[in-house]
Scaffold this motif. Sequence first.
Motif, mmCIF file in Angstrom:
data_model
loop_
_atom_site.group_PDB
_atom_site.id
_atom_site.type_symbol
_atom_site.label_atom_id
_atom_site.label_comp_id
_atom_site.label_asym_id
_atom_site.label_seq_id
_atom_site.Cartn_x
_atom_site.Cartn_y
_atom_site.Cartn_z
ATOM 1 N N VAL A 115 0.873 -1.172 0.000
ATOM 2 C CA VAL A 115 0.000 0.000 0.000
ATOM 3 C C VAL A 115 0.910 1.222 0.000
ATOM 4 O O VAL A 115 1.770 1.374 0.867
ATOM 5 C CB VAL A 115 -0.944 0.034 1.221
ATOM 6 C CG1 VAL A 115 -1.751 1.330 1.233
ATOM 7 C CG2 VAL A 115 -1.872 -1.170 1.225
ATOM 8 N N ILE A 116 0.747 2.057 -1.016
ATOM 9 C CA ILE A 116 1.555 3.265 -1.160
ATOM 10 C C ILE A 116 0.613 4.459 -1.080
ATOM 11 O O ILE A 116 -0.352 4.546 -1.844
ATOM 12 C CB ILE A 116 2.310 3.266 -2.503
ATOM 13 C CG1 ILE A 116 3.241 2.056 -2.575
ATOM 14 C CG2 ILE A 116 3.070 4.575 -2.695
ATOM 15 C CD1 ILE A 116 3.857 1.832 -3.941
ATOM 16 N N GLY A 122 -0.656 -4.668 -5.433
ATOM 17 C CA GLY A 122 -0.694 -3.720 -4.341
ATOM 18 C C GLY A 122 -1.710 -2.638 -4.646
ATOM 19 O O GLY A 122 -2.486 -2.740 -5.598
ATOM 20 N N LYS A 123 -1.666 -1.587 -3.820
ATOM 21 C CA LYS A 123 -2.645 -0.527 -3.952
ATOM 22 C C LYS A 123 -1.966 0.814 -3.732
ATOM 23 O O LYS A 123 -1.099 0.943 -2.872
ATOM 24 C CB LYS A 123 -3.744 -0.745 -2.908
ATOM 25 C CG LYS A 123 -4.872 0.252 -2.964
ATOM 26 C CD LYS A 123 -6.068 -0.103 -2.096
ATOM 27 C CE LYS A 123 -5.718 -0.720 -0.774
ATOM 28 N NZ LYS A 123 -6.863 -0.846 0.141
ATOM 29 N N ILE A 124 -2.360 1.784 -4.540
ATOM 30 C CA ILE A 124 -1.934 3.176 -4.362
ATOM 31 C C ILE A 124 -3.139 3.943 -3.881
ATOM 32 O O ILE A 124 -4.207 3.901 -4.501
ATOM 33 C CB ILE A 124 -1.398 3.764 -5.677
ATOM 34 C CG1 ILE A 124 -0.118 3.045 -6.089
ATOM 35 C CG2 ILE A 124 -1.156 5.265 -5.543
ATOM 36 C CD1 ILE A 124 0.397 3.428 -7.459
ATOM 37 N N VAL A 125 -2.987 4.624 -2.746
ATOM 38 C CA VAL A 125 -4.075 5.419 -2.182
ATOM 39 C C VAL A 125 -3.693 6.889 -2.348
ATOM 40 O O VAL A 125 -2.652 7.328 -1.848
ATOM 41 C CB VAL A 125 -4.318 5.083 -0.685
ATOM 42 C CG1 VAL A 125 -5.407 5.964 -0.111
ATOM 43 C CG2 VAL A 125 -4.663 3.600 -0.535
ATOM 44 N N VAL A 126 -4.545 7.630 -3.053
ATOM 45 C CA VAL A 126 -4.292 9.046 -3.318
ATOM 46 C C VAL A 126 -5.315 9.866 -2.543
ATOM 47 O O VAL A 126 -6.530 9.668 -2.707
ATOM 48 C CB VAL A 126 -4.383 9.365 -4.830
ATOM 49 C CG1 VAL A 126 -4.086 10.821 -5.086
ATOM 50 C CG2 VAL A 126 -3.444 8.462 -5.621
ATOM 51 N N SER A 127 -4.827 10.777 -1.692
ATOM 52 C CA SER A 127 -5.726 11.637 -0.921
ATOM 53 C C SER A 127 -5.385 13.105 -1.092
ATOM 54 O O SER A 127 -4.341 13.454 -1.562
ATOM 55 C CB SER A 127 -5.668 11.261 0.557
ATOM 56 O OG SER A 127 -4.349 11.369 1.038
ATOM 57 N N GLY A 181 -8.430 8.454 -4.689
ATOM 58 C CA GLY A 181 -9.041 7.148 -4.479
ATOM 59 C C GLY A 181 -8.000 6.072 -4.276
ATOM 60 O O GLY A 181 -6.831 6.358 -4.022
ATOM 61 N N ALA A 182 -8.439 4.829 -4.390
ATOM 62 C CA ALA A 182 -7.555 3.667 -4.249
ATOM 63 C C ALA A 182 -7.426 3.008 -5.613
ATOM 64 O O ALA A 182 -8.437 2.744 -6.274
ATOM 65 C CB ALA A 182 -8.122 2.697 -3.228
ATOM 66 N N PHE A 183 -6.200 2.766 -6.037
ATOM 67 C CA PHE A 183 -5.923 2.246 -7.367
ATOM 68 C C PHE A 183 -4.985 1.043 -7.263
ATOM 69 O O PHE A 183 -3.989 1.098 -6.552
ATOM 70 C CB PHE A 183 -5.293 3.336 -8.235
ATOM 71 C CG PHE A 183 -6.105 4.604 -8.247
ATOM 72 C CD1 PHE A 183 -7.191 4.729 -9.099
ATOM 73 C CD2 PHE A 183 -5.792 5.643 -7.384
ATOM 74 C CE1 PHE A 183 -7.953 5.888 -9.099
ATOM 75 C CE2 PHE A 183 -6.547 6.799 -7.377
ATOM 76 C CZ PHE A 183 -7.637 6.925 -8.233
ATOM 77 N N SER A 184 -5.299 0.004 -7.988
ATOM 78 C CA SER A 184 -4.496 -1.217 -7.956
ATOM 79 C C SER A 184 -3.267 -1.092 -8.847
ATOM 80 O O SER A 184 -3.292 -0.410 -9.867
ATOM 81 C CB SER A 184 -5.324 -2.405 -8.449
ATOM 82 O OG SER A 184 -6.404 -2.623 -7.587
ATOM 83 N N PHE A 185 -2.201 -1.769 -8.431
ATOM 84 C CA PHE A 185 -1.051 -1.975 -9.306
ATOM 85 C C PHE A 185 -0.662 -3.437 -9.195
ATOM 86 O O PHE A 185 -1.022 -4.122 -8.232
ATOM 87 C CB PHE A 185 0.117 -1.037 -8.983
ATOM 88 C CG PHE A 185 0.800 -1.276 -7.666
ATOM 89 C CD1 PHE A 185 1.886 -2.124 -7.567
ATOM 90 C CD2 PHE A 185 0.382 -0.624 -6.515
ATOM 91 C CE1 PHE A 185 2.542 -2.332 -6.359
ATOM 92 C CE2 PHE A 185 1.024 -0.811 -5.304
ATOM 93 C CZ PHE A 185 2.098 -1.670 -5.224
ATOM 94 N N SER A 186 0.025 -3.925 -10.205
ATOM 95 C CA SER A 186 0.412 -5.334 -10.208
ATOM 96 C C SER A 186 1.574 -5.541 -11.153
ATOM 97 O O SER A 186 2.001 -4.630 -11.854
ATOM 98 C CB SER A 186 -0.772 -6.203 -10.658
ATOM 99 O OG SER A 186 -1.051 -5.985 -12.029
#
Length: 78
Positions: free
Chosen positions: A9-10, A73-78, A60-65
């Motif tokens: 999670v990034i 994993g997931k990238i969370v942008v706020s 939002g929350a965006f997947s990466f692979s």
Amino acid sequence: KNYNYYPNVINLKYNLPAKIVVDTTKVKGCLQSIVIPDFGIRKFVTAKDNIISFTPNKKGAFSFSCSMGMGFGKIVVS
């Protein structure tokens, strides 16, 4: 770590340039081919080119692979 990305999670800030540095001594095989579809990123990282730079332009929350979908994993942008 354990055949997956770590951290998986990034957290990033909206509209601030981001740089993800990949430790290629630990990321091997298909995990070197990183895909972040929501930001149009597809990159094969190497020891000489191990940085993924982009500006997260949506929240939002965006997947990466990896390109095979095995490591993720997931990238969370706020």
